[in-house]
Design an enzyme around this catalytic site. Structure first.
Site, PDB file in Angstrom:
ATOM      1  N   THR A  66      59.505  39.215  41.190  1.00  0.00           N
ATOM      2  CA  THR A  66      59.204  40.620  41.479  1.00  0.00           C
ATOM      3  C   THR A  66      58.630  40.826  42.880  1.00  0.00           C
ATOM      4  O   THR A  66      58.637  41.953  43.382  1.00  0.00           O
ATOM      5  CB  THR A  66      58.182  41.174  40.466  1.00  0.00           C
ATOM      6  OG1 THR A  66      56.935  40.466  40.600  1.00  0.00           O
ATOM      7  CG2 THR A  66      58.704  41.034  39.041  1.00  0.00           C
TER       8      THR A  66
ATOM      9  N   CYS B 192      49.211  39.404  41.232  1.00  0.00           N
ATOM     10  CA  CYS B 192      48.348  40.016  40.224  1.00  0.00           C
ATOM     11  C   CYS B 192      47.053  39.240  40.041  1.00  0.00           C
ATOM     12  O   CYS B 192      46.927  38.086  40.445  1.00  0.00           O
ATOM     13  CB  CYS B 192      49.066  40.063  38.863  1.00  0.00           C
ATOM     14  SG  CYS B 192      50.589  41.006  38.817  1.00  0.00           S
TER      15      CYS B 192
ATOM     16  N   ARG C  77      53.502  41.810  30.994  1.00  0.00           N
ATOM     17  CA  ARG C  77      54.026  40.658  30.272  1.00  0.00           C
ATOM     18  C   ARG C  77      53.898  39.401  31.125  1.00  0.00           C
ATOM     19  O   ARG C  77      54.179  39.417  32.327  1.00  0.00           O
ATOM     20  CB  ARG C  77      55.492  40.899  29.907  1.00  0.00           C
ATOM     21  CG  ARG C  77      56.082  39.812  29.013  1.00  0.00           C
ATOM     22  CD  ARG C  77      57.498  40.149  28.619  1.00  0.00           C
ATOM     23  NE  ARG C  77      58.386  40.158  29.783  1.00  0.00           N
ATOM     24  CZ  ARG C  77      59.695  40.408  29.706  1.00  0.00           C
ATOM     25  NH1 ARG C  77      60.239  40.724  28.542  1.00  0.00           N
ATOM     26  NH2 ARG C  77      60.438  40.402  30.798  1.00  0.00           N
TER      27      ARG C  77
ATOM     28  N   CYS D 120      49.763  44.259  42.952  1.00  0.00           N
ATOM     29  CA  CYS D 120      50.164  44.952  41.728  1.00  0.00           C
ATOM     30  C   CYS D 120      49.468  46.307  41.659  1.00  0.00           C
ATOM     31  O   CYS D 120      48.259  46.414  41.889  1.00  0.00           O
ATOM     32  CB  CYS D 120      49.792  44.102  40.513  1.00  0.00           C
ATOM     33  SG  CYS D 120      50.138  44.885  38.922  1.00  0.00           S
TER      34      CYS D 120
ATOM     35  N   ASP E 104       5.951  28.651  44.063  1.00  0.00           N
ATOM     36  CA  ASP E 104       5.834  29.488  42.866  1.00  0.00           C
ATOM     37  C   ASP E 104       5.344  28.675  41.669  1.00  0.00           C
ATOM     38  O   ASP E 104       5.907  27.628  41.326  1.00  0.00           O
ATOM     39  CB  ASP E 104       7.188  30.107  42.543  1.00  0.00           C
ATOM     40  CG  ASP E 104       7.083  31.146  41.453  1.00  0.00           C
ATOM     41  OD1 ASP E 104       6.733  32.295  41.768  1.00  0.00           O
ATOM     42  OD2 ASP E 104       7.350  30.805  40.293  1.00  0.00           O
TER      43      ASP E 104
END
Length: 518
Positions: free
Chosen positions: A38, A42, A49, A73, A460
């Site tokens: 594609t 992402c 899917r 995306c 401390d």
């Protein structure tokens, strides 16, 4: 640009694929997946899917995915992912790269200057190396140049503003660090294949006008939200902050920040989503022109970029119940520093009372949608000119008066910067050079305002108990030596020791130093 074919698979990539298939939010922002079929990349939590394994490439940074030809995306929106802030205390080139990444995410790095040094030259000068050496080390480690990384961060910031707000494109361009709309449009079209107006027409987001715009800020679980908000609630200054811990879990406050020489004042509301690992951020509309900076400060305030997996790998054995604890940050480093000074050697409640008086005497009024939020914390310029008598009337002792005025003068003059991009060693040294500020206070400021994950207030008492060195000769040195096993996450160990460890307060014998975590 077209996405390149995947390289040979590795065991690490197989593990990433399994995390992606499980949509495991713990890995959000730790890597991105480019899908060759594609041309899209992402987040691991994307709800689409799951692609076939052979079609997946994995990248540590969004800039690497975009350099390889992948587009972000529009559904999972990579700009929402938590930042991947890795740390190293061993390898020199890696330290240089990580420090460069930290500075590129810091305030001022995105500002486009019409004249003067380029962003790369400014970054190299800050790191004390040549721009050529920095570029070579950066590209060797990450596969992209510093400018490619910065360009990706600017574009993703712009994409978030276009999707989540109704800011005009011109303001989006400027807020994202582009010097002109023409450059912005060219960069956006070149990387994403559409112009900014087309992105808004895709319906990828639900931008709303004015103060109703909501920006989503993702984080990696676990995050102990009740503990984090309880920390802020115990220290909140009325009229400046409001913390909700029952029902709605939210923090709201008034804010002031300076960008490009201009002062921006307003308010923010940060609500934890009960169903997803994200914070829903709303701001007053007058903060939209500086929204990327507001987002960065809100993320730092709530420590949303922490990597629990890396931190817990080091600290879980010592603090098995503290995996979700974060280091509470600060929206305004100066405010945090003043409150730290006020809290020296007194209880949290007493420090809060002094901060309340200081705000009521020197703070500024502001309008917000909430009756409980009506004032801004005093600015450095105001406190820099505060008279000792005026501070003394509030119950602030003379030593603290001198510390507050000196601190305000240093910040107001620009000699001291208290934010996540500041040089930690130089800043802590400068703090210790001010009257009334010692190592404990400087380390506390480094931990919360400078966002340094390895800060350690060695003196401390609570830490001495947690490390088993209380009462030992030279306890501070012994604590420092014993804390080496916690590096580079000693700031997180400090919070866990204060929250979970055997503190003097828990044993019924509180001491001023251990209770002044202001």
């Amino acid at each position: 640009m077209t996405a390149s074919r995947p390289p040979l698979a590795t065991d690490a990539d197989d593990a990433r694929y399994r995390a992606m298939a499980a949509r495991d939010a713990r890995f959000d922002g730790r890597f991105f997946t480019g899908v060759t079929s594609t041309g899209i990349y992402c987040r691991p939590v994307c709800a689409v899917r799951t692609p076939r394994r052979e079609n997946c490439r994995f990248f540590a940074l969004a800039a690497q995915a975009e350099s390889a030809g992948f587009r972000p995306c529009l559904r999972c929106r990579p700009e929402l992912a938590p930042r991947a802030l890795a740390w190293s205390v061993q390898d020199a080139p890696d330290i240089l790269v990580r420090e460069a990444l930290r500075l590129l995410e810091g305030e001022g790095a995105w500002e486009a200057a019409a004249t003067g040094p380029s962003p790369l030259q400014r970054l190299a000068a800050r790191l004390g190396v040549s721009d050529r050496h920095l570029r070579r080390i950066f590209e060797t480690a990450l596969g992209v140049s510093p400018l490619q990384y910065l360009q990706t961060r600017r574009l993703l910031a712009a994409k978030q503003l276009l999707t989540d707000t109704d800011l005009p494109v011109t303001q989006v361009a400027l807020a994202s660090g582009f010097g002109s709309v023409r450059r912005f449009n060219a960069a956006f079209a070149g990387h994403y294949g559409l112009n900014p107006t087309q992105l808004r027409k895709t319906g990828a987001g639900t931008a709303a006008g004015g103060a109703s715009s909501t920006v989503r800020l993702a984080y990696r679980p676990p995050l102990d939200v009740p503990a984090l908000l309880a920390f802020f609630a115990k220290r909140q200054i009325h009229a400046v902050e409001s913390v909700s811990t029952e029902g709605e879990q939210a923090l709201r406050r008034t804010v002031r920040l300076v960008a490009g020489g201009q002062v921006h004042s307003g308010w923010l509301s940060a609500r934890f989503d009960p169903d997803r690992p994200q914070v829903l951020l709303q701001t007053s509309d007058n903060l939209h022109p500086v929204l990327p900076m507001v987002i960065a400060r809100a993320r730092a305030l709530l420590d949303l970029d922490a990597d629990p997996q890396a931190i817990n790998a080091v600290l879980h054995g010592a603090f098995p119940e503290g995996d979700g604890l974060r280091v509470p940050g600060a929206f305004d480093g100066f405010e945090l520093a003043v409150r730290a000074v006020l809290g020296q050697q007194i209880t949290v409640a007493a420090a809060r009372t002094l901060a309340q008086r200081l705000m009521e005497r020197f703070g500024e009024p502001i309008d917000t949608p909430w009756p409980a939020l009506t004032r801004l914390f005093p600015s450095p310029a105001v406190l820099a000119g505060a008279a000792g008598d005026a501070l003394g009337q509030l119950g602030i002792v003379r030593q603290r008066q001198a510390a507050i005025v000196a601190l305000a003068q240093a910040v107001d003059s620009g000699r001291l910067a208290l934010h996540g991009a500041a040089d930690v060693a130089a800043t802590t040294a400068a703090l210790c050079g001010l009257p009334g500020i010692g190592d404990w206070t400087a380390q506390y400021i480094a931990m919360r305002a400078l966002r340094w994950p390895d800060a350690f207030p060695a003196g401390d008492v609570a830490l001495h108990k947690a490390l088993g060195v209380q009462g030992a000769p030279r306890a501070a040195q012994a604590a420092t030596a014993a804390s080496q096993a916690w590096r580079p996450w000693r700031s997180y160990a400090v919070i866990r020791a204060w929250t979970l460890g055997s503190t003097p307060a828990a044993s019924g014998a509180p001491t001023p130093q251990s209770l002044s975590k202001t």
